[in-house]
Motif scaffolding. Structure first.
Motif, PDB file in Angstrom:
ATOM      1  N   VAL A   7       0.946  -1.287  -0.061  1.00 57.48           N
ATOM      2  CA  VAL A   7      -0.161   0.027  -0.097  1.00 57.48           C
ATOM      3  C   VAL A   7       1.002   1.074   0.080  1.00 57.48           C
ATOM      4  CG1 VAL A   7      -1.746   1.556   1.259  1.00 57.48           C
ATOM      5  CG2 VAL A   7      -1.830  -1.196   1.078  1.00 57.48           C
ATOM      6  N   LYS A   8       0.545   2.187  -0.757  1.00 54.54           N
ATOM      7  CA  LYS A   8       1.181   3.475  -0.856  1.00 54.54           C
ATOM      8  C   LYS A   8       0.189   4.798  -0.754  1.00 54.54           C
ATOM      9  CE  LYS A   8       3.006   2.617  -4.990  1.00 54.54           C
ATOM     10  NZ  LYS A   8       3.936   2.335  -6.311  1.00 54.54           N
ATOM     11  N   SER A   9       0.806   5.726  -0.401  1.00 52.58           N
ATOM     12  CA  SER A   9       0.206   6.859  -0.435  1.00 52.58           C
ATOM     13  C   SER A   9       0.666   8.044  -1.043  1.00 52.58           C
ATOM     14  CB  SER A   9      -0.166   7.225   1.102  1.00 52.58           C
ATOM     15  OG  SER A   9       0.845   7.925   1.753  1.00 52.58           O
ATOM     16  N   ASP A  10      -0.021   8.971  -1.550  1.00 49.86           N
ATOM     17  CA  ASP A  10       0.349  10.370  -2.299  1.00 49.86           C
ATOM     18  C   ASP A  10       0.977  11.310  -1.021  1.00 49.86           C
ATOM     19  OD1 ASP A  10      -2.045  10.928  -1.430  1.00 49.86           O
ATOM     20  OD2 ASP A  10      -2.620  12.132  -3.022  1.00 49.86           O
ATOM     21  N   LYS A  11       0.421  11.344   0.020  1.00 44.86           N
ATOM     22  CA  LYS A  11       0.775  12.470   1.114  1.00 44.86           C
ATOM     23  C   LYS A  11       1.013  11.694   2.270  1.00 44.86           C
ATOM     24  CE  LYS A  11      -2.550  15.811  -0.604  1.00 44.86           C
ATOM     25  NZ  LYS A  11      -3.584  15.363  -0.909  1.00 44.86           N
ATOM     26  N   GLY A  12       1.675  12.518   3.306  1.00 44.42           N
ATOM     27  CA  GLY A  12       2.063  11.828   4.480  1.00 44.42           C
ATOM     28  C   GLY A  12       3.106  11.150   4.625  1.00 44.42           C
ATOM     29  N   LEU A  13       3.624  10.852   5.894  1.00 39.56           N
ATOM     30  CA  LEU A  13       4.949  10.064   6.226  1.00 39.56           C
ATOM     31  C   LEU A  13       4.652   8.598   6.400  1.00 39.56           C
ATOM     32  CD1 LEU A  13       7.977  10.274   6.945  1.00 39.56           C
ATOM     33  CD2 LEU A  13       7.131  10.402   9.273  1.00 39.56           C
ATOM     34  N   PHE A  29      -4.835   6.307  -1.157  1.00 35.22           N
ATOM     35  CA  PHE A  29      -3.943   5.091  -1.002  1.00 35.22           C
ATOM     36  C   PHE A  29      -4.187   4.377  -2.233  1.00 35.22           C
ATOM     37  CE2 PHE A  29      -4.884   6.682   3.369  1.00 35.22           C
ATOM     38  CZ  PHE A  29      -3.528   6.505   3.802  1.00 35.22           C
ATOM     39  N   ASP A  30      -2.943   3.513  -2.625  1.00 39.71           N
ATOM     40  CA  ASP A  30      -3.020   2.678  -3.712  1.00 39.71           C
ATOM     41  C   ASP A  30      -2.607   1.291  -3.433  1.00 39.71           C
ATOM     42  OD1 ASP A  30      -2.875   2.381  -6.823  1.00 39.71           O
ATOM     43  OD2 ASP A  30      -0.876   1.855  -6.176  1.00 39.71           O
ATOM     44  N   CYS A  31      -3.133   0.267  -3.674  1.00 37.90           N
ATOM     45  CA  CYS A  31      -3.000  -1.036  -3.181  1.00 37.90           C
ATOM     46  C   CYS A  31      -2.477  -1.822  -4.623  1.00 37.90           C
ATOM     47  CB  CYS A  31      -4.219  -1.535  -2.504  1.00 37.90           C
ATOM     48  SG  CYS A  31      -3.710  -3.206  -1.895  1.00 37.90           S
ATOM     49  N   SER A  32      -1.453  -2.337  -4.374  1.00 41.44           N
ATOM     50  CA  SER A  32      -1.064  -3.273  -5.626  1.00 41.44           C
ATOM     51  C   SER A  32      -0.341  -4.389  -5.251  1.00 41.44           C
ATOM     52  CB  SER A  32      -0.194  -2.367  -6.399  1.00 41.44           C
ATOM     53  OG  SER A  32       1.036  -2.022  -5.736  1.00 41.44           O
ATOM     54  N   ALA A  33      -0.409  -5.446  -6.244  1.00 44.83           N
ATOM     55  CA  ALA A  33       0.160  -6.857  -6.077  1.00 44.83           C
ATOM     56  C   ALA A  33       0.533  -7.367  -7.605  1.00 44.83           C
ATOM     57  CB  ALA A  33      -0.710  -7.670  -5.025  1.00 44.83           C
ATOM     58  N   ASP A  34       1.333  -8.106  -7.566  1.00 43.19           N
ATOM     59  CA  ASP A  34       1.677  -8.824  -8.889  1.00 43.19           C
ATOM     60  C   ASP A  34       0.775 -10.103  -8.911  1.00 43.19           C
ATOM     61  OD1 ASP A  34       3.802  -7.078  -9.208  1.00 43.19           O
ATOM     62  OD2 ASP A  34       5.261  -8.025  -8.230  1.00 43.19           O
ATOM     63  N   SER A  35       0.156 -10.204 -10.236  1.00 41.99           N
ATOM     64  CA  SER A  35      -0.941 -11.339 -10.321  1.00 41.99           C
ATOM     65  C   SER A  35      -1.208 -11.279 -11.633  1.00 41.99           C
ATOM     66  CB  SER A  35      -2.215 -10.898  -9.277  1.00 41.99           C
ATOM     67  OG  SER A  35      -2.960 -12.058  -9.632  1.00 41.99           O
ATOM     68  N   ASN A  36      -1.393 -12.677 -12.325  1.00 45.29           N
ATOM     69  CA  ASN A  36      -1.847 -12.831 -13.450  1.00 45.29           C
ATOM     70  C   ASN A  36      -2.896 -13.963 -13.496  1.00 45.29           C
ATOM     71  OD1 ASN A  36      -2.571 -12.739 -16.115  1.00 45.29           O
ATOM     72  ND2 ASN A  36      -0.536 -13.992 -16.667  1.00 45.29           N
ATOM     73  N   GLY A  57     -11.898  -2.139  -5.544  1.00 43.66           N
ATOM     74  CA  GLY A  57     -10.788  -1.425  -6.498  1.00 43.66           C
ATOM     75  C   GLY A  57      -9.753  -1.087  -5.910  1.00 43.66           C
ATOM     76  N   PRO A  58      -8.415  -0.828  -6.648  1.00 39.61           N
ATOM     77  CA  PRO A  58      -7.161  -0.544  -6.262  1.00 39.61           C
ATOM     78  C   PRO A  58      -6.920   0.606  -5.497  1.00 39.61           C
ATOM     79  CG  PRO A  58      -7.289  -0.186  -8.488  1.00 39.61           C
ATOM     80  CD  PRO A  58      -8.723  -0.546  -8.133  1.00 39.61           C
ATOM     81  N   HIS A  59      -7.936   1.625  -5.563  1.00 38.36           N
ATOM     82  CA  HIS A  59      -7.562   3.130  -4.878  1.00 38.36           C
ATOM     83  C   HIS A  59      -8.396   3.341  -3.755  1.00 38.36           C
ATOM     84  CE1 HIS A  59      -5.043   3.701  -8.090  1.00 38.36           C
ATOM     85  NE2 HIS A  59      -5.824   3.387  -9.048  1.00 38.36           N
ATOM     86  N   LEU A  60      -8.183   4.104  -2.611  1.00 38.17           N
ATOM     87  CA  LEU A  60      -9.004   4.351  -1.461  1.00 38.17           C
ATOM     88  C   LEU A  60      -8.645   5.920  -1.185  1.00 38.17           C
ATOM     89  CD1 LEU A  60     -10.945   3.888   0.722  1.00 38.17           C
ATOM     90  CD2 LEU A  60      -9.098   3.022   2.180  1.00 38.17           C
ATOM     91  N   MET A  75      -7.419  -2.265   6.075  1.00 33.28           N
ATOM     92  CA  MET A  75      -6.755  -3.386   5.432  1.00 33.28           C
ATOM     93  C   MET A  75      -7.128  -3.412   3.716  1.00 33.28           C
ATOM     94  SD  MET A  75      -7.330  -7.039   7.263  1.00 33.28           S
ATOM     95  CE  MET A  75      -9.187  -7.291   6.837  1.00 33.28           C
ATOM     96  N   CYS A  76      -6.129  -3.840   3.229  1.00 33.73           N
ATOM     97  CA  CYS A  76      -6.528  -4.033   1.743  1.00 33.73           C
ATOM     98  C   CYS A  76      -6.136  -5.480   1.374  1.00 33.73           C
ATOM     99  CB  CYS A  76      -5.165  -3.350   0.932  1.00 33.73           C
ATOM    100  SG  CYS A  76      -5.256  -3.585  -0.845  1.00 33.73           S
TER     101      CYS A  76
END
Length: 162
Positions: A7-13, A29-36, A57-60, A75-76
């Protein structure tokens, strides 16, 4: 998959699974994982002992609380429809009122002073206090920007650990 859920965010520490944000700030917040094939994502918020799905969806987008020191747990979950596997990652959002937490290594406050174009003949006062010498800047100096570092260490709020 899913592999490497994060999980990554565009702001904050962000330190580990804790995101520190300013009071009233909107954080994406952006949630990502490798998957096919690609994962399906769901976001879960935990309040007290109950959990509820708040978004798919991947964004919150989270609007942080207007109250400092408030924490929220999220939790993502990533799910691969083909493999039937799911993975989840927990993180905490802490609301702080001090702001600019990412500048913790740099306690200096920088003041940027730009001198205006003085070729028009007008005399600009650099300081309202009486300064020895001329009160205007001539020649090459007017093209320069003065970087003045004022040493200042912000007060850290005392934490009560009981």
């Amino acid at each position: 998959g899913p592999y490497g859920l994060r999980v990554k965010s565009d702001k904050g520490l962000n330190i580990g699974a804790v995101f520190t944000v300013d009071v009233g700030e909107v954080v994406l917040f952006d949630c990502s994982a490798d998957s096919n094939p690609p994962n399906t994502y769901s976001w879960i918020q935990r309040d007290d002992n109950t959990t509820q799905v708040i978004k798919y969806g991947p964004h919150l987008e989270v609007v942080s609380d207007k109250v400092a020191q408030k924490t929220a747990e999220y939790m993502c979950c990533a799910f691969n429809n083909v493999t039937g596997k799911r993975d989840e990652t927990h993180f905490t959002v802490v609301v702080m009122s001090v702001g600019h937490e990412s500048a913790l290594d740099d306690f200096g406050i920088y003041e940027f002073i730009t001198f205006p174009d003085l070729t028009s003949g007008s005399r600009m006062s650099v300081s309202s206090q009486s300064v020895p010498g001329p009160d205007f800047v001539t020649g090459q100096d007017m093209l320069n920007t003065v970087y003045e570092v004022i040493q200042h260490i912000p007060e850290q709020p005392e934490q009560d650990h009981q």
